[in-house]
Each structure stands twice: as structure tokens, then as C-alpha cells.
Design a protein around this motif. Structure first.
Motif, PDB file in Angstrom:
ATOM      1  N   HIS A   7       0.818  -1.214   0.000  1.00 27.60           N
ATOM      2  CA  HIS A   7       0.000   0.000   0.000  1.00 27.60           C
ATOM      3  C   HIS A   7       0.848   1.259   0.000  1.00 27.60           C
ATOM      4  O   HIS A   7       2.039   1.215   0.281  1.00 27.60           O
ATOM      5  CB  HIS A   7      -0.989   0.009   1.164  1.00 27.60           C
ATOM      6  N   GLU A  54      -4.005   4.082   1.133  1.00 30.65           N
ATOM      7  CA  GLU A  54      -4.414   4.177   2.523  1.00 30.65           C
ATOM      8  C   GLU A  54      -4.385   5.637   2.973  1.00 30.65           C
ATOM      9  O   GLU A  54      -3.312   6.194   3.213  1.00 30.65           O
ATOM     10  CB  GLU A  54      -3.455   3.326   3.372  1.00 30.65           C
ATOM     11  N   HIS A  78       4.111   7.297   3.284  1.00 31.46           N
ATOM     12  CA  HIS A  78       5.009   6.147   3.233  1.00 31.46           C
ATOM     13  C   HIS A  78       4.603   5.171   2.129  1.00 31.46           C
ATOM     14  O   HIS A  78       3.484   5.230   1.615  1.00 31.46           O
ATOM     15  CB  HIS A  78       5.052   5.420   4.589  1.00 31.46           C
ATOM     16  N   ALA A  80       4.568   0.991   1.549  1.00 32.75           N
ATOM     17  CA  ALA A  80       4.663  -0.250   2.314  1.00 32.75           C
ATOM     18  C   ALA A  80       4.932  -1.431   1.390  1.00 32.75           C
ATOM     19  O   ALA A  80       4.222  -1.635   0.397  1.00 32.75           O
ATOM     20  CB  ALA A  80       3.386  -0.493   3.102  1.00 32.75           C
ATOM     21  N   GLU A 128       7.705   1.276   4.948  1.00 32.10           N
ATOM     22  CA  GLU A 128       7.105   0.338   5.898  1.00 32.10           C
ATOM     23  C   GLU A 128       7.284  -1.054   5.320  1.00 32.10           C
ATOM     24  O   GLU A 128       7.178  -1.236   4.102  1.00 32.10           O
ATOM     25  CB  GLU A 128       5.610   0.664   6.046  1.00 32.10           C
TER      26      GLU A 128
END
Ligand code: ZN
Length: 133
Positions: A7, A54, A78, A80, A128
Motif C-alpha cells: 500500500h 491508505e 510512506h 509499504a 514500511e
């Protein structure tokens, strides 16, 4: 091994307004909302192909997202990447000299185990790593 992008996290101030903004762009029907106490955030996510977008907003002033919004404003927060074993990956990355924010996996949204790498070690990109439980 980091297998794929799971994500992309986007920091937003107002989750409801952002959902409507992104709905216009992606015309998604299903949205998943969740409060992640561990991260002090509320998220709203929708799928684009195999990847989740997200939208992330803080639930209080101590949230890392609050600090991010203060310093940098809204935007990409971020990326991920998925792995089969977060803790094993953290060990490998630490051995490679990558600075870690989380020394071991913690709880994330979507019932995932997650950990963040320090952006000082990654050219300013907050990465992440995540694992399905
Ligand atoms: Zn995330």
C-alpha cells in the motif's frame, strides 16, 4: 525478501473530505475504515489493482501523522512493501546498516504486522515493511 508494494500511505487532515476527493478520482465502491490504536491513526483504504491506497489521519496530537502534517503538510507519507517475515527482514536490514524505527514488528491496519525504516537511511522515503498475520 520484499516482494511487492502492499500500500501507499497518504497523510490527510480530514478523512471524510479526503474519501470524497479520492472517490471522484478512482470511483471506488468499497472503502475500509479502521482505527489503529497502536499507530494513533484512523485509516480509510481502497484498492487500485493489487495495491491499497491508505488515507491516514491522526486520532490525536501525539500521532506521528500529526507531526508529519505539521512539518510537511498533506501528501504521500510512506510506501509499504510486503514480506513473509517482518522480524527476519528487520534483522537483515539492520545487518545491512539500515536504521530502523521499529526494532520488531508492531500491529498495523488490516491485521498486518508492520515496521518502519528510518527515512534518514532511505533517502527521505519512509518505508514500511508489512506481513499478513
Ligand atoms: Zn502503512
Amino acid at each position: 525478501m520484499l516482494k511487492s508494494i502492499n500500500h501507499i500511505g497518504i497523510a490527510v487532515k480530514n478523512l471524510d473530505e479526503s474519501i470524497e476527493t479520492f472517490r471522484k478520482i478512482f470511483a471506488f465502491e468499497n472503502i475500509h475504515r479502521e482505527i489503529v490504536v497502536e499507530q494513533k491513526v484512523e485509516i480509510a483504504s481502497f484498492k487500485v489493482g493489487e495495491i491499497l491506497i491508505e488515507l491516514t489521519s491522526p486520532i490525536n496530537e501525539n500521532s506521528p501523522i500529526s507531526k508529519f502534517l505539521e512539518k510537511k503538510g498533506e501528501g504521500i507519507h510512506h510506501i509499504a512493501f510486503e514480506t513473509d517475515d517482518v522480524n527476519k527482514e528487520l534483522e537483515r536490514l539492520s545487518d545491512e546498516g539500515v536504521q530502523l524505527i521499529n526494532k520488531s514488528a508492531t500491529d498495523g491496519a488490516h491485521n498486518m504486522k508492520i515496521a518502519f525504516l528510518h527515512p534518514k537511511s532511505t533517502n527521505g522515503v519512509l518505508i514500511e515493511i508489512c506481513q499478513k498475520k
